[in-house]
Each structure stands twice: as C-alpha cells, then as structure tokens.
Design a protein around this motif. Structure first.
Motif, PDB file in Angstrom:
ATOM      1  N   ALA A 105       0.832  -1.286  -0.138  1.00 27.34           N
ATOM      2  CA  ALA A 105       0.246  -0.111  -0.037  1.00 27.34           C
ATOM      3  C   ALA A 105       0.997   1.312  -0.063  1.00 27.34           C
ATOM      4  CB  ALA A 105      -0.922  -0.074   1.139  1.00 27.34           C
ATOM      5  N   LEU A 107       0.679   5.749  -0.319  1.00 25.55           N
ATOM      6  CA  LEU A 107      -0.169   6.751   0.088  1.00 25.55           C
ATOM      7  C   LEU A 107       0.427   7.818  -0.109  1.00 25.55           C
ATOM      8  CD1 LEU A 107       0.296   8.014   3.087  1.00 25.55           C
ATOM      9  CD2 LEU A 107      -0.491   5.560   3.898  1.00 25.55           C
ATOM     10  N   SER A 108      -0.280   9.050  -0.426  1.00 19.37           N
ATOM     11  CA  SER A 108      -0.212  10.296  -0.261  1.00 19.37           C
ATOM     12  C   SER A 108      -1.291  11.127   0.587  1.00 19.37           C
ATOM     13  CB  SER A 108       0.071  10.961  -1.640  1.00 19.37           C
ATOM     14  OG  SER A 108       0.418  12.119  -1.468  1.00 19.37           O
ATOM     15  N   TYR A 109      -1.228  12.473   0.212  1.00 17.07           N
ATOM     16  CA  TYR A 109      -2.193  13.604   1.155  1.00 17.07           C
ATOM     17  C   TYR A 109      -2.809  14.355   0.004  1.00 17.07           C
ATOM     18  CZ  TYR A 109       0.656  11.360   4.633  1.00 17.07           C
ATOM     19  OH  TYR A 109       1.288  10.742   5.644  1.00 17.07           O
ATOM     20  N   VAL A 114      -5.713  11.348   3.734  1.00 14.99           N
ATOM     21  CA  VAL A 114      -5.048  10.083   3.166  1.00 14.99           C
ATOM     22  C   VAL A 114      -5.572  10.045   1.567  1.00 14.99           C
ATOM     23  CG1 VAL A 114      -4.519   7.829   3.115  1.00 14.99           C
ATOM     24  CG2 VAL A 114      -3.804   9.390   5.149  1.00 14.99           C
ATOM     25  N   THR A 116      -5.117   6.842  -1.479  1.00 18.77           N
ATOM     26  CA  THR A 116      -4.640   5.671  -1.663  1.00 18.77           C
ATOM     27  C   THR A 116      -5.411   4.541  -2.640  1.00 18.77           C
ATOM     28  OG1 THR A 116      -3.474   3.653  -0.497  1.00 18.77           O
ATOM     29  CG2 THR A 116      -5.642   4.737   0.501  1.00 18.77           C
ATOM     30  N   GLU A 117      -4.682   3.732  -3.276  1.00 19.03           N
ATOM     31  CA  GLU A 117      -5.559   2.955  -3.963  1.00 19.03           C
ATOM     32  C   GLU A 117      -6.002   1.802  -3.064  1.00 19.03           C
ATOM     33  OE1 GLU A 117      -3.370   1.490  -7.127  1.00 19.03           O
ATOM     34  OE2 GLU A 117      -2.738   3.297  -7.942  1.00 19.03           O
ATOM     35  N   PRO A 119      -7.464   1.398   0.354  1.00 19.02           N
ATOM     36  CA  PRO A 119      -7.999   1.964   1.775  1.00 19.02           C
ATOM     37  C   PRO A 119      -8.330   1.151   2.677  1.00 19.02           C
ATOM     38  CG  PRO A 119      -9.690   1.685  -0.086  1.00 19.02           C
ATOM     39  CD  PRO A 119      -8.755   1.627  -0.683  1.00 19.02           C
ATOM     40  N   VAL A 124      -2.628   1.624   6.301  1.00 14.99           N
ATOM     41  CA  VAL A 124      -3.348   2.785   5.817  1.00 14.99           C
ATOM     42  C   VAL A 124      -4.267   3.407   6.709  1.00 14.99           C
ATOM     43  CG1 VAL A 124      -4.753   3.994   4.004  1.00 14.99           C
ATOM     44  CG2 VAL A 124      -2.802   2.288   3.383  1.00 14.99           C
ATOM     45  N   ILE A 135      -9.966   8.789   4.605  1.00 17.62           N
ATOM     46  CA  ILE A 135      -8.951   8.226   3.785  1.00 17.62           C
ATOM     47  C   ILE A 135      -9.938   8.221   2.506  1.00 17.62           C
ATOM     48  CG2 ILE A 135      -8.320   6.001   2.773  1.00 17.62           C
ATOM     49  CD1 ILE A 135      -8.076   5.159   5.763  1.00 17.62           C
ATOM     50  N   LYS A 137     -10.183   6.781  -1.384  1.00 17.91           N
ATOM     51  CA  LYS A 137      -9.740   5.669  -2.486  1.00 17.91           C
ATOM     52  C   LYS A 137      -9.567   6.404  -4.005  1.00 17.91           C
ATOM     53  CE  LYS A 137     -10.774   1.186  -4.345  1.00 17.91           C
ATOM     54  NZ  LYS A 137     -10.285   1.685  -5.707  1.00 17.91           N
ATOM     55  N   LEU A 141      -3.135   6.167  -8.176  1.00 14.83           N
ATOM     56  CA  LEU A 141      -2.519   7.082  -7.231  1.00 14.83           C
ATOM     57  C   LEU A 141      -1.346   7.959  -8.187  1.00 14.83           C
ATOM     58  CD1 LEU A 141      -2.391   7.926  -4.225  1.00 14.83           C
ATOM     59  CD2 LEU A 141      -0.551   6.244  -3.791  1.00 14.83           C
TER      60      LEU A 141
END
Length: 269
Positions: A105, A107-109, A114, A116-117, A119, A124, A135, A137, A141
């Motif tokens: 996993a 993630l960014s912001y 958050v 992410t692909e 979730p 995450v 979060i 989805k 990303l």
C-alpha cells in the motif's frame, strides 16, 4: 535554559488514544510563556498537526510545525510555509509503481486526508487514525499525485518494507531518503531531509544553537534529533534502541512523561 523544545507527537505528546492530557497542555503552555520556542515535530502532514497545535493553544502564536518528517516547516502564527523540501514527481511515481507491483500500500495526502488505492489496508487505516483524517480511495495514485510532495509513504509488514527499502534505495536513493517512523511505516522524503536536518535549519532561522535544544521523543525517526540536541529525552514507551541514543528518559506517554520532562528540565530551572 533550553530555548527550543522539539516535541514528537505520537507516542510522546499524545497518549495511546491520541489525547493530550491537561497536565501536558499546561506544561507546554508554561514553557511557551517562559519564552521557549515550541516545535511540534512529526511525520504527520500539516493537517494532522494543526488540531494538536490548536489544543495546545499555539495557533496564532510564535511556534513551529515541523511536518512530513521534516519536509515542511510551518508557522503556527499564520500557517505559512517557512521552509520546504519536496520529493520530485519522478521519484514519487517510481516508488508508487514499485509498491503496486509488489502489492504494497502506497499513500499520499490531499487537502482533506489520506489518498490511496488500498483504503482497506490496516496500515493505511492506522496512518489515517494517527492523524484523525479520512481516507479517500483513488483508482490511480500516480495520476492523482501531480506535483512534488514533502513526503509520501509505503506501508506494510516490516519484513516486506525492509526488502522494499533495499530495492528502492537502488532506484531512487540519489534523489530521496527512505526511513522508518515505525517498522510498518516507510517514509519517503527528499534526500537529506529528516526531522533533525529541518530542525537544524529552524535553529539557524531562530538564531538558536543545538545546545539550546531539548528534544522529547519515542520513535526511530526521533533518534537523529537526539543526536543534535543539548538534551535528548526518550519516553519510557520507546524501544531500547531509541533509549540508547537519549541522554535521559521520562515516564510513558500514558503517564504524562512529556509533561514531567518539561517540568523537570525547563520549568524548574
């Protein structure tokens, strides 16, 4: 007297339920009133630190948010960025591609929380919980992250992340630093950026010295800060590895350890 106080958040300033006790709040406020510059130093994004600054009464005051594990310095007076170092897009996309290929996993912001692909990944979820942010989805990303970021993350089982770090160091090590705030959180920042390096920059801007600095922390990413501090205090809940780098220890984060350290080493002076 120590003129700068750098405080880690999770596991240090906050309890295991992410609360800030009355005693801790009062100790930080008294240190600030005594003229100590407060630095909230965390791997969290800015939006995960602002509520803590608000709870401590520091918004609108002369203190500093050290966010993204050192990727950004932000004034609590007006939330303006004082200093920033970002990871370039190509490096970010290389890390995301590796994560996707190895079913890790990433993630960014965004402005709310958050992205992410994955979730439903538990790590995450832990990052979102730590920051009290939602979060979102996303399907892609890489397509979503269109500009350099102060920090992105790959999260997962520690053994898999160690292998990922070794592989990615060969791919992006000339452009980024890969470190761990926890064994299950790999943080990717611009090369040379960590809490300690950004803290050195801030001390220079403030006209303070490293001997003026007191640091309280519990995590692996706090150890470099310990190395530059006039006084490094490890929480009792820190690992033995972290404690070995500190000058002294205090009680745990569930026993007002940060407050006790501030009371002992700043307020009693």
């Amino acid at each position: 007297m120590y003129t700068t106080l750098a405080l880690d958040l999770d596991g240090t300033l906050t309890t295991s339920t992410k609360e800030i006790t009355v005693r801790t709040k009062e100790a930080v406020q008294r240190a600030y009133d005594k003229g100590v510059h407060i630095v909230l130093a965390s791997g969290r994004p800015v939006l995960g630190i602002v509520p803590v600054a608000r709870r401590l009464g520091l918004l609108g005051e002369d203190a500093t948010i050290l966010a993204y594990n050192g990727g950004q310095l932000v004034s609590t007076r007006n939330l303006e960025v004082i200093w920033e170092r970002t990871v370039d897009l190509n490096t970010i996309h290389t890390c995301f591609t590796y994560a996707k290929e190895h079913r890790l996993a990433a993630l960014s912001y965004d402005e709310q929380g958050v992205i992410t692909e994955m979730p439903d990944d538990p790590y995450v979820g832990l990052e979102a919980y730590n920051n009290a942010i939602p979060i979102r989805k996303v399907d892609d990303l890489i397509a979503e992250v269109r500009h350099p970021m102060p920090k992105v993350m790959i999260v997962g089982e520690p053994a898999r992340l160690l292998a990922a770090k070794e592989a990615l160091t060969g791919l992006v090590g000339d452009h980024a630093d890969l470190g761990f705030s926890d064994p299950f959180f790999m943080e990717i920042t611009a090369q040379g950026v960590q809490k300690a390096s950004s803290l050195v920059t801030l001390l220079s801007l403030l006209g303070h010295t490293e001997q003026d600095l007191m640091v309280i922390g519990d995590g692996l990413n706090d150890v470099p800060m310990f190395g530059i501090a006039g006084l490094a205090v490890a929480m009792d809940n820190a690992s033995d590895e972290v404690k070995a780098h500190a000058h002294t220890t205090t009680a745990s984060n569930n026993e007002d350890g940060a407050a006790k350290a501030i009371e002992c080493h700043i307020l009693s002076q």
